[in-house]
Scaffold this active site. Sequence first.
Site, PDB file in Angstrom:
ATOM      1  N   ARG A   1     -49.408  19.900  16.434  1.00 10.04           N
ATOM      2  CA  ARG A   1     -48.440  19.840  17.535  1.00 10.04           C
ATOM      3  C   ARG A   1     -47.753  21.196  17.723  1.00 10.04           C
ATOM      4  NH1 ARG A   1     -45.489  15.068  14.424  1.00 10.04           N
ATOM      5  NH2 ARG A   1     -47.653  14.850  13.788  1.00 10.04           N
TER       6      ARG A   1
ATOM      7  N   LYS B   1     -52.095  19.215   1.444  1.00  7.26           N
ATOM      8  CA  LYS B   1     -52.726  17.890   1.496  1.00  7.26           C
ATOM      9  C   LYS B   1     -53.257  17.494   0.122  1.00  7.26           C
ATOM     10  CE  LYS B   1     -54.448  17.941   6.254  1.00  7.26           C
ATOM     11  NZ  LYS B   1     -53.729  16.741   6.708  1.00  7.26           N
TER      12      LYS B   1
ATOM     13  N   ASP C   1     -57.566  22.915   7.856  1.00  8.17           N
ATOM     14  CA  ASP C   1     -56.183  22.454   7.666  1.00  8.17           C
ATOM     15  C   ASP C   1     -55.964  22.043   6.216  1.00  8.17           C
ATOM     16  OD1 ASP C   1     -53.630  21.472   7.886  1.00  8.17           O
ATOM     17  OD2 ASP C   1     -54.182  19.675   9.035  1.00  8.17           O
TER      18      ASP C   1
ATOM     19  N   GLU D   1     -49.092  20.658  11.833  1.00 11.23           N
ATOM     20  CA  GLU D   1     -49.288  21.964  12.479  1.00 11.23           C
ATOM     21  C   GLU D   1     -49.953  21.872  13.839  1.00 11.23           C
ATOM     22  OE1 GLU D   1     -51.448  20.623  10.543  1.00 11.23           O
ATOM     23  OE2 GLU D   1     -53.270  21.005  11.709  1.00 11.23           O
TER      24      GLU D   1
HETATM   25  N1  BES Z   1     -55.296  17.374  11.021  1.00 17.15           N
HETATM   26  C1  BES Z   1     -54.365  16.412  10.590  1.00 17.15           C
HETATM   27  C2  BES Z   1     -54.630  15.022  11.143  1.00 17.15           C
HETATM   28  C3  BES Z   1     -55.855  14.336  10.632  1.00 17.15           C
HETATM   29  C4  BES Z   1     -55.759  13.485   9.556  1.00 17.15           C
HETATM   30  C5  BES Z   1     -57.065  14.500  11.240  1.00 17.15           C
HETATM   31  C6  BES Z   1     -56.868  12.828   9.099  1.00 17.15           C
HETATM   32  C7  BES Z   1     -58.194  13.855  10.790  1.00 17.15           C
HETATM   33  C8  BES Z   1     -58.089  13.007   9.725  1.00 17.15           C
HETATM   34  C9  BES Z   1     -52.954  16.808  11.032  1.00 17.15           C
HETATM   35  O1  BES Z   1     -52.718  18.164  11.084  1.00 17.15           O
HETATM   36  C10 BES Z   1     -52.016  16.236  10.022  1.00 17.15           C
HETATM   37  O2  BES Z   1     -52.040  16.678   8.920  1.00 17.15           O
HETATM   38  N2  BES Z   1     -51.217  15.265  10.427  1.00 17.15           N
HETATM   39  C11 BES Z   1     -50.281  14.624   9.579  1.00 17.15           C
HETATM   40  C12 BES Z   1     -48.949  14.615  10.269  1.00 17.15           C
HETATM   41  C13 BES Z   1     -47.782  14.316   9.376  1.00 17.15           C
HETATM   42  C14 BES Z   1     -47.593  15.433   8.378  1.00 17.15           C
HETATM   43  C15 BES Z   1     -46.552  14.151  10.232  1.00 17.15           C
HETATM   44  C16 BES Z   1     -50.776  13.203   9.297  1.00 17.15           C
HETATM   45  O3  BES Z   1     -51.348  12.580  10.182  1.00 17.15           O
HETATM   46  O4  BES Z   1     -50.618  12.760   8.173  1.00 17.15           O
HETATM   47 ZN    ZN Z   2     -54.345  19.339  11.462  1.00 22.46          ZN
HETATM   48 MN    MN Z   3     -52.117  18.988   9.228  1.00 24.74          MN
END
Ligand code: BES
Ligand code: ZN
Ligand code: MN
Length: 502
Positions: free
Chosen positions: A354, A280, A273, A352
């Site tokens: 969800r 990110k 991701d 992504e």
């Molecule tokens: N895979 C990430 C969530 C995650 C974050 C897992 C840190 C493990 C450690 C997920 O896809 C994500 O990026 N979530 C975002 C959502 C936001 C953009 C609404 C998040 O949690 O920041």
């Molecule tokens: Zn993710």
């Molecule tokens: Mn993500």
Amino acid sequence: MQISVQQHSIITDTSDCIVVNLFEGVTTPGGATGTVDTALGGAISRLIASGDFTGKMDTSAVLYTNNQIGAARVLLVGLGSAAKFDLIAARRAAAVAGRAVGRLSGVKSYATIVHGAGIGGLNARAAAQATAEGALLSAYRPPQYRRTALPAGPLTCSVVELDADKLASIQAGVEAGAAVAAAVSQARNYVSEPGNILNPQEFAARASAMAAATGLACTILDEAAMQSAGMGIALAVSRGSKNPPRFIILEHAPKGLETSAPLVLVGKGITFDTGGISLKDPENMWLMKDDMGGAAAVVGALQAIARLQVPRRVLGVAICIENMPDGNAFRPGDILTGITGKTVEIISTDAEGRLVLADALGYVARYNPAAVVNLATLTGAIGIALGRQAAGCFANNDALQSALLAAAQRTGERLWPMPMYPEYFKPIETAMAEVKNSGGRTEGVSTSAKFIEHFTEGYPWAHLDIASMVWTDTDDNPLTPKGATGYGVRLLLDLAMEFSGV
Ligand code: BES
Ligand code: ZN
Ligand code: MN
């Protein structure tokens, strides 16, 4: 490490080290520990009297036997308070011992008694299973890509029992424990593997090989098949990647139960991701190789469910996709339609998980599930809410949530119930589509659950946000050495065995 069962007295065992145990506060050891103490001329009793070993949980001590018994070393492990002793404590003690033995560089083989089957009063089979799980899970090493391997721990562990009447139960328990630990270790391997090795195709190939070896039915949908199934939302996430997506369906259908309503387990399998166009931060992005931890838990659980011949129909579904930015990538603002026909406005391409779950949850409606449980490394926010001590459990059904919480209690893979108030849907409402994929930082964890719930199709459903559980940077827990934890495999196996419907 290989594990086996042997019938003899622990004092005649000739492994490099033997493991015996002690409850907290005991001054004169009994059982196997007492036998070893006597053979060593009271060395264990003197160690206790010195105050240097108390039997507390998470402690151990090494004694050198001076050739008074078969083994050169004795490792004494604490069982903690006898009043609080249970299978979780037995498993943990075996892990504490396994780790301590692993740190003795001269030990290539060790033998252990079954923790809790004697004075502990646990069922022999269950105690043997817990002992085997603890020993094997503490000995886990991730895959290594190095020309010279890091030093390995012990190669063999024998579980030793003198009583012939208990032997068959202990053998069965150790075999079950070995099957469980193998499944957890596979899940850990999947998570440890980097994105350039475990891409969606490779993940599907490994799941399919596992299925062939365990007797699970396995269907893999490729990009074209996912397209025909209508997975427009999930495929949008995949568009920026050169690695094509895979949708893995594993089925465990015991004889006579082929048409029964299945328990369906669904895993988020983002093999890497980057965040996509909503890229990110570079710091810690490497760890986003663990964003398929939900899929790893589901595939690992199906492996254990098949090996242990759980008498229930269970389906395991993993949606495996890489989230990358490029000229084909989906964008913030895009409107997508998936399998259910419901539309989504994209706010962040980094939300992504969800999105892929929306199509996976729409797909599984065709099985008329008794219940659906999805596992996903969905939000950073769950770690803010619960830290690293529990995954969040969201559900639209109280009986399913209770069953999950009970499984969490029995296995020690903790879950904490999270609210599903209707108000949490508000932040993800939009005029452009039926729902948007991010409602901002506040309430981020609950809005993500409400988003997924929107794509469930009437069946009892629970969502486990495991983002802070799949990886650990500490050696605080002897069952989960630093790295991938395999969280969820034992929890889902227990659920599959115990769940009696909603
Ligand atoms: N895979 C990430 C969530 C995650 C974050 C897992 C840190 C493990 C450690 C997920 O896809 C994500 O990026 N979530 C975002 C959502 C936001 C953009 C609404 C998040 O949690 O920041
Ligand atoms: Zn993710
Ligand atoms: Mn993500």
